[in-house]
Scaffold this motif. Structure first.
Motif, PDB file in Angstrom:
ATOM      1  N   MET A 184       0.774  -1.151  -0.063  1.00  0.00           N
ATOM      2  CA  MET A 184      -0.159   0.112  -0.058  1.00  0.00           C
ATOM      3  C   MET A 184       0.874   1.286  -0.140  1.00  0.00           C
ATOM      4  O   MET A 184       0.414   2.288  -0.410  1.00  0.00           O
ATOM      5  CB  MET A 184      -0.838   0.031   1.070  1.00  0.00           C
ATOM      6  CG  MET A 184      -2.081  -1.061   1.219  1.00  0.00           C
ATOM      7  SD  MET A 184      -3.006  -0.767  -0.109  1.00  0.00           S
ATOM      8  CE  MET A 184      -4.243  -2.382  -0.272  1.00  0.00           C
ATOM      9  N   ILE A 185       2.088   1.157   0.310  1.00  0.00           N
ATOM     10  CA  ILE A 185       2.860   2.388   0.243  1.00  0.00           C
ATOM     11  C   ILE A 185       3.803   2.421  -1.120  1.00  0.00           C
ATOM     12  O   ILE A 185       4.374   3.531  -0.981  1.00  0.00           O
ATOM     13  CB  ILE A 185       4.173   2.288   1.441  1.00  0.00           C
ATOM     14  CG1 ILE A 185       4.950   1.033   1.320  1.00  0.00           C
ATOM     15  CG2 ILE A 185       3.430   2.349   2.826  1.00  0.00           C
ATOM     16  CD1 ILE A 185       6.299   1.282   1.970  1.00  0.00           C
ATOM     17  N   GLU A 186       3.518   1.557  -1.876  1.00  0.00           N
ATOM     18  CA  GLU A 186       4.080   1.643  -3.212  1.00  0.00           C
ATOM     19  C   GLU A 186       3.044   1.883  -4.471  1.00  0.00           C
ATOM     20  O   GLU A 186       1.928   1.627  -4.123  1.00  0.00           O
ATOM     21  CB  GLU A 186       4.668  -0.056  -3.460  1.00  0.00           C
ATOM     22  CG  GLU A 186       5.827  -0.317  -2.505  1.00  0.00           C
ATOM     23  CD  GLU A 186       7.300   0.396  -2.762  1.00  0.00           C
ATOM     24  OE1 GLU A 186       7.338   0.889  -3.835  1.00  0.00           O
ATOM     25  OE2 GLU A 186       7.997   0.139  -1.917  1.00  0.00           O
ATOM     26  N   LYS A 187       3.905   2.637  -5.353  1.00  0.00           N
ATOM     27  CA  LYS A 187       3.247   2.689  -6.651  1.00  0.00           C
ATOM     28  C   LYS A 187       3.073   1.585  -7.554  1.00  0.00           C
ATOM     29  O   LYS A 187       3.585   0.476  -7.184  1.00  0.00           O
ATOM     30  CB  LYS A 187       3.669   3.866  -7.368  1.00  0.00           C
ATOM     31  CG  LYS A 187       3.703   5.182  -6.704  1.00  0.00           C
ATOM     32  CD  LYS A 187       4.272   6.316  -7.476  1.00  0.00           C
ATOM     33  CE  LYS A 187       4.542   7.815  -6.765  1.00  0.00           C
ATOM     34  NZ  LYS A 187       5.034   8.541  -7.594  1.00  0.00           N
ATOM     35  N   HIS A 188       2.385   1.424  -8.777  1.00  0.00           N
ATOM     36  CA  HIS A 188       2.262   0.536  -9.578  1.00  0.00           C
ATOM     37  C   HIS A 188       2.012  -0.962  -8.932  1.00  0.00           C
ATOM     38  O   HIS A 188       2.737  -1.725  -9.460  1.00  0.00           O
ATOM     39  CB  HIS A 188       3.527   0.427 -10.554  1.00  0.00           C
ATOM     40  CG  HIS A 188       4.013   1.846 -10.744  1.00  0.00           C
ATOM     41  ND1 HIS A 188       3.196   2.770 -11.790  1.00  0.00           N
ATOM     42  CD2 HIS A 188       4.973   2.853 -10.409  1.00  0.00           C
ATOM     43  CE1 HIS A 188       3.766   3.829 -11.973  1.00  0.00           C
ATOM     44  NE2 HIS A 188       4.887   4.150 -11.138  1.00  0.00           N
TER      45      HIS A 188
END
Length: 683
Positions: free
Chosen positions: A176-180
């Motif tokens: 959830m803290i990452e993109k893509h």
């Protein structure tokens, strides 16, 4: 639609809030799956133990009957290896297309397909017990695609599936803290298919295809966040991977030209007559698989990749994918450089010469890999970088065991079994340690252990599982690492007792390096979880349910193996060892019913822990953990600055193109084309 896609490409800021700890549909679903998975695995273990139905009742009888029924229904299903690979290979793109805007549904589908894969892998066991399971797609790619599952492969399949299920559960909250995120889970599924295909490959061509699929898919996991550091790490990873693939391809060509086959069948008698070509061939295979295994001096991608990759990727890279390199080395050694099982070839025979010479070199490569890894780990402040160097060091143990297995010929069973056992154990405790690092980073956004402290107050369960993993990796009795390290220690002792006396020094280094591992994890646990908590972390949120669930499963396995080391040894490791040209008398005398908790091995561990504590004291007192090392020792020499600038732009463009393709639903086309090719190959 655009709004939803933009939302997926943004990290969710409030990852530590109470909302993420709420029992939503995903959490409840995973808890149910977790319980069912535990029951299924218990049924499998009872089946493997061949429990008498008259001696059990109630739930245990139900589980035994369940396992028996499943095995009977799938016993003659020969195409299971292909089905197992297709589930993540086709399932990944399908999940990304249908659930790309519903993250809970997507992650639930990923867990379900991974559990289904695990279920089918366990269903292979009866066929593996009856002998090596084989399946072939004739005429595909000219030479055909072949699959083979023996006990060695089955062990690796079970470990990989357990790890993938638990990391998939863990990844839901962490990512959830990452993109893509869609792209990440797609490449994770394709990587899993590559891992499974590599393990089940029946010849070198099939192994090469899936090995390269694993390499290229896992590049996206390393370079996922597209920062400058992650792209540089990804570049090093892919360059090394391509170089390793080319080395493997050249070795395969040499083998085929000189023997007329690439199948994993005993070829030692024919290979021994090839003159200097056999040394070139052996070297190419060692380089190709050694790069993936993190073997010195081919390890430089590892300390770069782990600090920048998302934690679920690090857990899989270190916990499993580097073991695929060691698995490849074992496959090649036992197939092409050792006689067939039951051939009864004398140790003095020229057929053993290449195995002996190669084994001696591999032992020392393993020892120096262990030493370099643990020394560099002691100098790190970044938790993930320290764990990366320890992955190199622990792979040194496995490589050393493989070396002993080759060097001692018919008496190499101790090294072979120790290497397999440590691959299993390292997968568990190293994946868990990276997951612990992920929890800390998710809440504090800090990986420098010297800037942390007192974290056990905020993360008591994380501290507990970290302690369990630390005791596992350091070889504490009643934790899993003790069994495999004891076997490997016996193996290196046998190397100088039955072989050259110079290996006595290797045994001394083994003990000292093991003490260095103790030092490292006293340092890690002490600086992160003990001591005074910095003021700025006193308001951080606590632990996530799903992340704790994933970590708890691994911690439980570490403890269970530690308490019952003979179960894994007798039911899986020894049957795998008996499938090769090792002396049955040696196995019966030294491996069967091994007494792990003997006084000599226990006293040895007391010495190891004592030396480790002493090194920690001296390191703190004389600042030995902050040495100013030359820049080249960190692997920076591997990448020219000019190449970095050019490849950084290329990588950004490439990754952006992939993300755009996924948004435009090209995954559906990919899945349909892939399915069509597979149907064509089958028919």
């Amino acid at each position: 639609m655009k709004e939803n896609l933009k939302r997926e490409n943004k990290p969710k800021k409030d990852c530590g809030c109470k909302k993420r700890n709420r029992l939503d549909s995903y959490c409840i679903s995973c808890i149910i799956v977790y319980i069912l998975l535990g029951s299924l695995f218990a049924a499998f273990l009872l089946f493997a133990k061949n429990v008498d139905k008259d001696q059990v009742s109630g739930v245990m009888l139900f589980l035994v009957n369940l396992a028996d029924g499943i095995s009977n229904s799938l016993n003659n299903f020969k195409s299971l290896p292909l089905i197992i690979i297709l589930i993540p290979l086709i399932g990944g793109p399908v999940e990304m297309y249908f659930f790309r805007r519903r993250e809970n549904a997507r992650d639930m589908a990923i867990v379900y397909t991974t559990v289904l894969t695990f279920f089918l892998i366990l269903a292979l066991f009866p066929q593996v017990l009856d002998g090596t399971m084989r399946f072939e797609i004739p005429r595909a790619l000219g030479l055909g695609i072949r699959f083979k599952v023996d006990m060695l492969g089955f062990i690796m399949l079970v470990v990989s599936s357990i790890l993938w299920v638990l990391v998939s559960m863990y990844a839901h909250d962490y990512m959830m803290i990452e993109k893509h995120r869609n792209r990440f889970f797609l490449q994770m599924s394709i990587t899993y298919a590559g891992v499974l295909g590599t393990i089940m490959a029946g010849d070198l061509i099939t192994m090469f295809l899936f090995f390269e699929l694993m390499t290229f898919a896992s590049y996206f996991l390393v370079a996922h966040n597209q920062s400058k550091d992650s792209l540089i790490a990804g570049d090093i990873f892919i360059y090394m991977g391509v170089a390793g693939g080319l080395a493997l391809l050249l070795g395969i060509i040499l083998l085929y030209v000189n023997t007329g086959t690439v199948a994993f069948i005993p070829l030692a008698a024919r290979v021994s007559t090839l003159g200097n070509v056999k040394y070139l061939m052996a070297g190419l295979f060692m380089i190709g698989f050694g790069i993936k295994a993190g073997m010195l001096p081919l390890h430089i991608w590892l300390p770069r990749a782990h600090p920048v990759a998302p934690t679920p990727a690090s857990a899989l890279l270190s916990g499993l994918m580097i073991k695929i390199g060691a698995f490849g080395i074992l496959r090649v050694l036992t197939s092409f450089f050792m006689p067939a099982k039951g051939a009864y070839v004398s140790y003095e025979s020229p057929i053993w010469d290449l195995s002996i010479e190669l084994g001696a070199a591999i032992i020392w490569i393993g020892i120096f890999t262990m030493a370099a890894g643990v020394f560099m780990a002691l100098q790190q402040s970044n938790i993930k970088k320290m764990l990366a160097y320890h992955s190199i060091s622990q792979m040194g143990y496995i490589i050393m065991g493989i070396g002993v297995a080759a060097y001692l010929g018919p008496k190499g069973a101790m090294g072979f079994s120790g290497a397999i056992y440590h691959m299993v154990n390292h997968a568990l405790f190293k994946a868990l340690l990276f997951m612990v690092a992920g929890v800390i980073y998710l809440r504090t956004h800090e990986l420098d252990m010297y800037k942390l402290g007192g974290m056990w107050k905020k993360f008591p369960f994380t501290a507990l599982v970290c302690l369990i993993a630390a005791l596992g990796i350091t070889g504490m009795p009643l934790f899993n690492g003790y069994a495999s390290k004891s076997i490997l220690h016996h193996a290196i002792v046998e190397a100088y007792e039955y072989g050259h006396p110079s290996f006595r020094y290797a045994e001394m280094m083994f003990t000292l390096i093991s003490a260095g591992t103790v030092t490292s994890f006293i340092k890690l646990f002490g600086f992160v979880f003990v001591g005074k908590m910095p003021e700025k972390y006193k308001k951080v949120q606590g632990e996530s349910i799903m992340m704790s669930l994933g970590m708890g499963g691994l911690a439980l396995l570490i403890v269970l193996i530690g308490f019952f080391p003979n179960f894994v040894m007798d039911q899986f490791i020894i049957p795998a060892t008996q499938g090769y040209a090792y002396s049955s008398d040696f196995i019966k005398k030294y491996l069967m019913d091994m007494n792990f908790f003997n006084s000599h091995d226990l006293i040895t561990m007391v010495y190891v822990y004592g030396i480790g504590i002493a090194i920690f004291y001296l390191g703190i007192r004389f600042h030995l953990f902050h040495l100013h090392l030359p820049r080249w020792m960190d692997g920076d020499f591997a990448m020219n600055k000019g190449i970095r600038k050019k490849t950084l732009a290329m990588s950004n463009t490439f990754l952006h193109g992939i993300e755009t393709s996924i948004i435009k639903s090209d995954v559906v086309i990919y899945a349909l084309v892939l399915l069509g090719i597979i149907l064509y190959l089958i028919t």
